[in-house]
Design a protein around this motif. Sequence first.
Motif, PDB file in Angstrom:
ATOM      1  N   GLN A 186      12.731   5.792  -5.349  1.00 11.68           N
ATOM      2  CA  GLN A 186      14.100   6.287  -5.186  1.00 11.68           C
ATOM      3  C   GLN A 186      14.966   5.303  -4.415  1.00 11.68           C
ATOM      4  O   GLN A 186      16.113   5.040  -4.793  1.00 11.68           O
ATOM      5  N   PRO A 240       9.321   8.161  -2.977  1.00  8.10           N
ATOM      6  CA  PRO A 240      10.445   7.782  -2.113  1.00  8.10           C
ATOM      7  C   PRO A 240      10.769   6.281  -2.207  1.00  8.10           C
ATOM      8  O   PRO A 240      11.937   5.892  -2.187  1.00  8.10           O
ATOM      9  N   PHE A 241       9.753   5.468  -2.325  1.00  7.57           N
ATOM     10  CA  PHE A 241       9.963   4.028  -2.466  1.00  7.57           C
ATOM     11  C   PHE A 241      10.722   3.731  -3.755  1.00  7.57           C
ATOM     12  O   PHE A 241      11.656   2.923  -3.763  1.00  7.57           O
ATOM     13  N   GLN A 272       0.862  -1.177   0.000  1.00  3.73           N
ATOM     14  CA  GLN A 272       0.000   0.000   0.000  1.00  3.73           C
ATOM     15  C   GLN A 272       0.904   1.235   0.000  1.00  3.73           C
ATOM     16  O   GLN A 272       1.315   1.714   1.039  1.00  3.73           O
ATOM     17  N   LEU A 273       1.217   1.728  -1.198  1.00  9.28           N
ATOM     18  CA  LEU A 273       2.202   2.804  -1.317  1.00  9.28           C
ATOM     19  C   LEU A 273       1.611   4.180  -1.584  1.00  9.28           C
ATOM     20  O   LEU A 273       2.332   5.156  -1.554  1.00  9.28           O
ATOM     21  N   ASP A 297       0.820   7.310  -1.208  1.00  8.38           N
ATOM     22  CA  ASP A 297       1.555   8.583  -1.174  1.00  8.38           C
ATOM     23  C   ASP A 297       3.059   8.400  -1.043  1.00  8.38           C
ATOM     24  O   ASP A 297       3.795   9.370  -0.936  1.00  8.38           O
ATOM     25  N   LYS A 298       3.520   7.156  -1.039  1.00  9.46           N
ATOM     26  CA  LYS A 298       4.944   6.892  -0.812  1.00  9.46           C
ATOM     27  C   LYS A 298       5.632   6.320  -2.040  1.00  9.46           C
ATOM     28  O   LYS A 298       6.734   5.801  -1.936  1.00  9.46           O
ATOM     29  N   ARG A 299       5.004   6.415  -3.186  1.00 15.98           N
ATOM     30  CA  ARG A 299       5.582   5.772  -4.370  1.00 15.98           C
ATOM     31  C   ARG A 299       6.918   6.377  -4.779  1.00 15.98           C
ATOM     32  O   ARG A 299       7.846   5.638  -5.108  1.00 15.98           O
TER      33      ARG A 299
END
Length: 141
Positions: A58, A55-56, A48-49, A51-53
Amino acid sequence: MGIGRFSYTVILPYMQETFAFSRATAGFLATSNYLGYLVGALVAGRLQLADKRIPFLQIALVMSILTTAFMGFTYTIMVWYVLRFISGVMSAFIFVVAASLVLDQLARIGKAHLSGLFYSGVGMGIALSAIIVSPIHAIFN
């Protein structure tokens, strides 16, 4: 991703020549990468990413670069297996997350028909790997 995922297809014969390992070992190196890719694709699809796609993505890119680079700093086959596995996991994460970002953006701006350009990037990485490996080998050999 294409370089981290596919460069070892081109590099593998040089590795075999230099380190004199068997075809079976070469096959296990490839298989460890494929298994990592399978695991990574399955896991990335379940994360479940929302809003974190970015940084993930990167982090996965940095890990892919590091696992690819670290292959040149060790001569231990078991470490290679682990690095290739991790590289496979990271490649899958990169592909799944980048695809979701790009395809979402293309759909948002009404240009979904350009998605083929995104997918051609993997092919460009494969082709670039094939083009640069032999000259680099010739320079450092």
